[in-house]
Write a protein that holds these residues in place. Sequence first.
Motif, PDB file in Angstrom:
ATOM      1  N   ALA B  93      22.176  22.412 -17.688  1.00 45.65           N
ATOM      2  CA  ALA B  93      23.113  23.314 -17.017  1.00 45.65           C
ATOM      3  C   ALA B  93      24.125  22.519 -16.198  1.00 45.65           C
ATOM      4  O   ALA B  93      25.304  22.851 -16.150  1.00 45.65           O
ATOM      5  CB  ALA B  93      22.355  24.296 -16.126  1.00 45.65           C
ATOM      6  N   GLU B  94      23.652  21.442 -15.552  1.00 50.13           N
ATOM      7  CA  GLU B  94      24.554  20.616 -14.743  1.00 50.13           C
ATOM      8  C   GLU B  94      25.633  19.990 -15.625  1.00 50.13           C
ATOM      9  O   GLU B  94      26.803  19.939 -15.257  1.00 50.13           O
ATOM     10  CB  GLU B  94      23.743  19.520 -14.031  1.00 50.13           C
ATOM     11  CG  GLU B  94      24.472  18.908 -12.846  1.00 50.13           C
ATOM     12  CD  GLU B  94      23.721  17.713 -12.262  1.00 50.13           C
ATOM     13  OE1 GLU B  94      22.562  17.467 -12.668  1.00 50.13           O
ATOM     14  OE2 GLU B  94      24.310  17.027 -11.414  1.00 50.13           O
ATOM     15  N   LEU B  95      25.214  19.515 -16.820  1.00 54.34           N
ATOM     16  CA  LEU B  95      26.175  18.931 -17.756  1.00 54.34           C
ATOM     17  C   LEU B  95      27.184  19.985 -18.205  1.00 54.34           C
ATOM     18  O   LEU B  95      28.402  19.757 -18.162  1.00 54.34           O
ATOM     19  CB  LEU B  95      25.431  18.344 -18.960  1.00 54.34           C
ATOM     20  CG  LEU B  95      26.297  17.941 -20.164  1.00 54.34           C
ATOM     21  CD1 LEU B  95      27.250  16.825 -19.783  1.00 54.34           C
ATOM     22  CD2 LEU B  95      25.423  17.508 -21.326  1.00 54.34           C
ATOM     23  N   LEU B  96      26.690  21.147 -18.622  1.00 52.33           N
ATOM     24  CA  LEU B  96      27.584  22.205 -19.108  1.00 52.33           C
ATOM     25  C   LEU B  96      28.569  22.609 -18.011  1.00 52.33           C
ATOM     26  O   LEU B  96      29.742  22.863 -18.267  1.00 52.33           O
ATOM     27  CB  LEU B  96      26.773  23.424 -19.570  1.00 52.33           C
ATOM     28  CG  LEU B  96      25.937  23.207 -20.841  1.00 52.33           C
ATOM     29  CD1 LEU B  96      25.059  24.408 -21.121  1.00 52.33           C
ATOM     30  CD2 LEU B  96      26.848  22.938 -22.043  1.00 52.33           C
ATOM     31  N   ARG B  97      28.075  22.665 -16.775  1.00 59.27           N
ATOM     32  CA  ARG B  97      28.915  23.043 -15.651  1.00 59.27           C
ATOM     33  C   ARG B  97      30.049  22.039 -15.430  1.00 59.27           C
ATOM     34  O   ARG B  97      31.135  22.398 -14.995  1.00 59.27           O
ATOM     35  CB  ARG B  97      28.048  23.081 -14.402  1.00 59.27           C
ATOM     36  CG  ARG B  97      28.507  23.974 -13.287  1.00 59.27           C
ATOM     37  CD  ARG B  97      27.600  23.788 -12.102  1.00 59.27           C
ATOM     38  NE  ARG B  97      26.233  24.231 -12.354  1.00 59.27           N
ATOM     39  CZ  ARG B  97      25.811  25.476 -12.174  1.00 59.27           C
ATOM     40  NH1 ARG B  97      26.649  26.386 -11.753  1.00 59.27           N
ATOM     41  NH2 ARG B  97      24.569  25.810 -12.419  1.00 59.27           N
ATOM     42  N   PRO B 126      25.760  30.489  -8.426  1.00 59.31           N
ATOM     43  CA  PRO B 126      26.827  29.705  -7.775  1.00 59.31           C
ATOM     44  C   PRO B 126      26.432  28.225  -7.684  1.00 59.31           C
ATOM     45  O   PRO B 126      25.241  27.908  -7.539  1.00 59.31           O
ATOM     46  CB  PRO B 126      26.939  30.331  -6.380  1.00 59.31           C
ATOM     47  CG  PRO B 126      25.877  31.363  -6.265  1.00 59.31           C
ATOM     48  CD  PRO B 126      25.225  31.555  -7.572  1.00 59.31           C
ATOM     49  N   PRO B 127      27.421  27.312  -7.767  1.00 62.24           N
ATOM     50  CA  PRO B 127      27.166  25.878  -7.911  1.00 62.24           C
ATOM     51  C   PRO B 127      26.208  25.272  -6.880  1.00 62.24           C
ATOM     52  O   PRO B 127      25.456  24.389  -7.217  1.00 62.24           O
ATOM     53  CB  PRO B 127      28.552  25.260  -7.770  1.00 62.24           C
ATOM     54  CG  PRO B 127      29.492  26.321  -8.165  1.00 62.24           C
ATOM     55  CD  PRO B 127      28.857  27.622  -7.803  1.00 62.24           C
ATOM     56  N   HIS B 128      26.238  25.702  -5.626  1.00 61.26           N
ATOM     57  CA  HIS B 128      25.393  25.046  -4.630  1.00 61.26           C
ATOM     58  C   HIS B 128      24.163  25.862  -4.267  1.00 61.26           C
ATOM     59  O   HIS B 128      23.598  25.710  -3.202  1.00 61.26           O
ATOM     60  CB  HIS B 128      26.198  24.725  -3.367  1.00 61.26           C
ATOM     61  CG  HIS B 128      27.019  23.490  -3.526  1.00 61.26           C
ATOM     62  ND1 HIS B 128      28.076  23.417  -4.373  1.00 61.26           N
ATOM     63  CD2 HIS B 128      26.901  22.254  -2.977  1.00 61.26           C
ATOM     64  CE1 HIS B 128      28.599  22.211  -4.332  1.00 61.26           C
ATOM     65  NE2 HIS B 128      27.906  21.477  -3.494  1.00 61.26           N
ATOM     66  N   SER B 129      23.713  26.730  -5.191  1.00 62.78           N
ATOM     67  CA  SER B 129      22.574  27.587  -4.897  1.00 62.78           C
ATOM     68  C   SER B 129      21.289  26.994  -5.465  1.00 62.78           C
ATOM     69  O   SER B 129      21.318  26.085  -6.296  1.00 62.78           O
ATOM     70  CB  SER B 129      22.799  28.964  -5.500  1.00 62.78           C
ATOM     71  OG  SER B 129      22.811  28.865  -6.916  1.00 62.78           O
ATOM     72  N   ALA B 130      20.160  27.537  -4.999  1.00 63.29           N
ATOM     73  CA  ALA B 130      18.864  27.143  -5.532  1.00 63.29           C
ATOM     74  C   ALA B 130      18.802  27.422  -7.031  1.00 63.29           C
ATOM     75  O   ALA B 130      18.252  26.633  -7.794  1.00 63.29           O
ATOM     76  CB  ALA B 130      17.758  27.902  -4.807  1.00 63.29           C
ATOM     77  N   GLY B 131      19.409  28.540  -7.456  1.00 60.07           N
ATOM     78  CA  GLY B 131      19.378  28.908  -8.869  1.00 60.07           C
ATOM     79  C   GLY B 131      20.036  27.865  -9.756  1.00 60.07           C
ATOM     80  O   GLY B 131      19.571  27.590 -10.864  1.00 60.07           O
ATOM     81  N   ALA B 132      21.110  27.255  -9.261  1.00 63.60           N
ATOM     82  CA  ALA B 132      21.801  26.248 -10.055  1.00 63.60           C
ATOM     83  C   ALA B 132      21.032  24.937 -10.080  1.00 63.60           C
ATOM     84  O   ALA B 132      21.239  24.097 -10.947  1.00 63.60           O
ATOM     85  CB  ALA B 132      23.203  26.006  -9.491  1.00 63.60           C
ATOM     86  N   ARG B 206      14.829  31.904  -2.424  1.00 59.10           N
ATOM     87  CA  ARG B 206      15.551  32.844  -3.272  1.00 59.10           C
ATOM     88  C   ARG B 206      16.591  32.087  -4.084  1.00 59.10           C
ATOM     89  O   ARG B 206      17.119  31.074  -3.626  1.00 59.10           O
ATOM     90  CB  ARG B 206      16.277  33.876  -2.410  1.00 59.10           C
ATOM     91  CG  ARG B 206      15.388  34.845  -1.695  1.00 59.10           C
ATOM     92  CD  ARG B 206      14.695  35.773  -2.681  1.00 59.10           C
ATOM     93  NE  ARG B 206      14.054  36.849  -1.956  1.00 59.10           N
ATOM     94  CZ  ARG B 206      14.684  37.932  -1.525  1.00 59.10           C
ATOM     95  NH1 ARG B 206      15.976  38.078  -1.754  1.00 59.10           N
ATOM     96  NH2 ARG B 206      14.026  38.853  -0.872  1.00 59.10           N
ATOM     97  N   ALA B 207      16.929  32.619  -5.257  1.00 60.04           N
ATOM     98  CA  ALA B 207      17.874  31.944  -6.151  1.00 60.04           C
ATOM     99  C   ALA B 207      19.254  31.773  -5.520  1.00 60.04           C
ATOM    100  O   ALA B 207      19.985  30.846  -5.850  1.00 60.04           O
ATOM    101  CB  ALA B 207      17.995  32.716  -7.462  1.00 60.04           C
ATOM    102  N   GLN B 208      19.603  32.660  -4.563  1.00 67.40           N
ATOM    103  CA  GLN B 208      20.942  32.588  -3.960  1.00 67.40           C
ATOM    104  C   GLN B 208      20.996  31.621  -2.782  1.00 67.40           C
ATOM    105  O   GLN B 208      22.068  31.303  -2.287  1.00 67.40           O
ATOM    106  CB  GLN B 208      21.406  33.968  -3.472  1.00 67.40           C
ATOM    107  CG  GLN B 208      21.722  34.954  -4.571  1.00 67.40           C
ATOM    108  CD  GLN B 208      20.452  35.466  -5.226  1.00 67.40           C
ATOM    109  OE1 GLN B 208      19.384  35.449  -4.638  1.00 67.40           O
ATOM    110  NE2 GLN B 208      20.563  35.891  -6.473  1.00 67.40           N
TER     111      GLN B 208
END
Lengths: 452, 452
Positions: B93-97, B126-132, B206-208
């Motif tokens: 995901a980091e690469l794709l981003r 969002p880029p700086h979230s736990a989910g990312a 939480r993911a956010q």
Amino acid sequence: MINPIFLPELRAMLAEGDAEGLAGVMRDLHPATIAEFSEGLSVSETWRLLEHGSVERQAAVFVYFPLAKQAALVRGGDRLAGLLEAMAPDSRAELLRSLPREVGESLLPLLSKDERQDACRLLSYPPHSAGALMTTDFAWLPVDTTVAGALDLVRKQAPASETIYYLYVVDGERHLVGFVSLRDLVLAEPAVRIDELMRRDLITVRAQEDREDVARKLSKYDFLAIPVVDAEQRLLGIVTYDDAIDVVVQEATEDVLRGGGVGPLVENYLELSYWKVWRNRAVWLACLFVAELFTFTALAYFEDEMAKVLALSLFVPLCISTGGNSGSQAATLITRAMALGQMRPRDWRRVLRHELVVGTALGLTLGAIGFVRASLTPAAVLDSADRWMLAAVIAQSVALICLWGTLVGSMLPLIFRRLGVDPGYASSPFVATFVDVTGIVIYFSIAKVFLL
Amino acid sequence: MINPIFLPELRAMLAEGDAEGLAGVMRDLHPATIAEFSEGLSVSETWRLLEHGSVERQAAVFVYFPLAKQAALVRGGDRLAGLLEAMAPDSRAELLRSLPREVGESLLPLLSKDERQDACRLLSYPPHSAGALMTTDFAWLPVDTTVAGALDLVRKQAPASETIYYLYVVDGERHLVGFVSLRDLVLAEPAVRIDELMRRDLITVRAQEDREDVARKLSKYDFLAIPVVDAEQRLLGIVTYDDAIDVVVQEATEDVLRGGGVGPLVENYLELSYWKVWRNRAVWLACLFVAELFTFTALAYFEDEMAKVLALSLFVPLCISTGGNSGSQAATLITRAMALGQMRPRDWRRVLRHELVVGTALGLTLGAIGFVRASLTPAAVLDSADRWMLAAVIAQSVALICLWGTLVGSMLPLIFRRLGVDPGYASSPFVATFVDVTGIVIYFSIAKVFLL
């Protein structure tokens, strides 16, 4: 941070002597949470809470207290022996290190002979070295066992090991020859021999290495732990990822604080006494202030020039802050690049060439803005000075001071590192102050040539 | 950093088509080491090296390349499908981003349906979230199994899991109900049920949530990984310690760079083009320069006063740098305390009271030094001004500006945080510049009262 909700509850349980409730707290909460919730308790209250858990649990909670509180608990406690035995060797050494010498020495007899020798050895390493950071509670395997034998050994070693996820393989003379992860072990067939399974691409650190380098290596290879060895590759201990994270945070804090002109303040500064905070901050501000006094000396030297063209003095803060800002910027970049391991002092030629180009470009940019602004100087302020000459002086001064600041700011951290001084000091306001004073000299020298 | 020893060796092996040697490199070295050694290779050379390892190995090396190189390899490669499948979901995901949108989208069809859905979900955070930051390759256990059953499940899940040291226990609806460590599992009797063994004191995110908070929680509790859940406590993924270390380092770098007046520069800046470095640095310096132009405006306003007592202008840099230094110091302390989670905007009253006391004490300290120095002003410079009056003006100005700088520096980061702006900007030279300008006004206002 004192917890406003749980602290009264804990106090009530202690006052009522609610043994069941307190035992529940000690058993069910994470040790870090217990330490956080009991931060406002007195020394004797804390001991009365701790004693409701097993000695291992007490030690687990104990290491999450700030070092100052650990030291206070040590002085006010009489059930220390078991707790000290149960602490991990690295946490114990950190606590002993933080205590006044005589208190630390009075605790050593409480330890068993083996633990005492171990503590003395850990204490002998310099404070910021891998040796001081490592724990000696690691799990190890002899090279001539099988997976089944290894799993038996791991079960035996588990209670006394900080991690059993990495198992270090040593030969008969304790030389480190490889490592296996618990993951590999769980997945392998029981009859496989360890020397067939183990990985031999060892990344190790020496006990004398700086703890920052240790943390960097561990994070670079995404290791859970990294082995510490002596010159003969004998295994001395391991540094685990949690300690590496702490190092990264502490070193970053030191860098940030130094960059802002503050000495290291490890604890929450709102909880320190005014006296300590004042002392820590006043030393830096006073040093900077005394250094900045030289701006007066430099300006006094050019007093006649200022008297002749009063407009010159109006641009002094602008010119010198340009040097300070460009110097801080370059110093910050270089210091950080060194901290991230991207740059070493021997790269100075490359850095110098790079900063010459960038510094010149930056100088021209700011010089252009300065030229425009100075050419708009109101006639009332201008007095007898020539508008375009003044603009040319400002533009040249700003450009030259910017380049000068960039070069000083980029070279100083490399020189500091080469001399063994923490390069962080170079990114501090000290560089800005130095460039302030020299900037005045550059500015008035140019003014003398063109305006006077 | 390009490795001067191994790079020629690697090049020679590639030129000779030394398949055995290249396979040995891919097999025996740590993936991070392979990535480091091959940093100077071209895109096609890198692909020719990579293809001598298994797809899993290729993916392991690939994630250690800087993102820019990963993107270049993606554009220049035709054997991507397997490699992308083999990458961990968070790295993918980091690469794709990091890729331009259309390149990233062209890669998605290369993935299997499950992986594609997974990638799209991770990309939606969002880029700086736990989910990312999280990976979806975690190991989990149903709550109704035994230790023996769990060990079987772990062996099955191991190849596809980022870590198997923490096993998350979920109920029938994927709600997270507890976790066991592999350590507990290996030490437990095979017949014990998981719901008896598992720990229920769950710490989740939480993911956010912001990735900085995630890293702080993980480090506070010394976890290897921390589970990410949705509002219904359903397990979405985990964040592992190695990613947390990276976050800590990146955020510290951002803080340090902002403190030095530089925008975020993720890559090694010596390897960036001059143009990019100039742009990044010029923007900041130019903003500061334009802000600093107001010092000219402020000084021009007090031109008559300066003309009357020339000695006043000699102390201008001293007075304004006092404000800048004390402001940076306070701002740095508060910003860092917030980054370490020791302080929140709602603590502002406590901070204000604290800084009022400390700022006054610091002001008196510097004011005293200023008084001594100003009273020693040479008679030639003094002109018609009264020595003691001048000293009194300097002392009062320095004290007041120091207090003012301290208050501005300590309140601004709290206000910024409250407004959702990164408080790091407040510890940057911008605060110093603001205090510079206001310092001039304070200084001349005091001078007007006492000297003119």
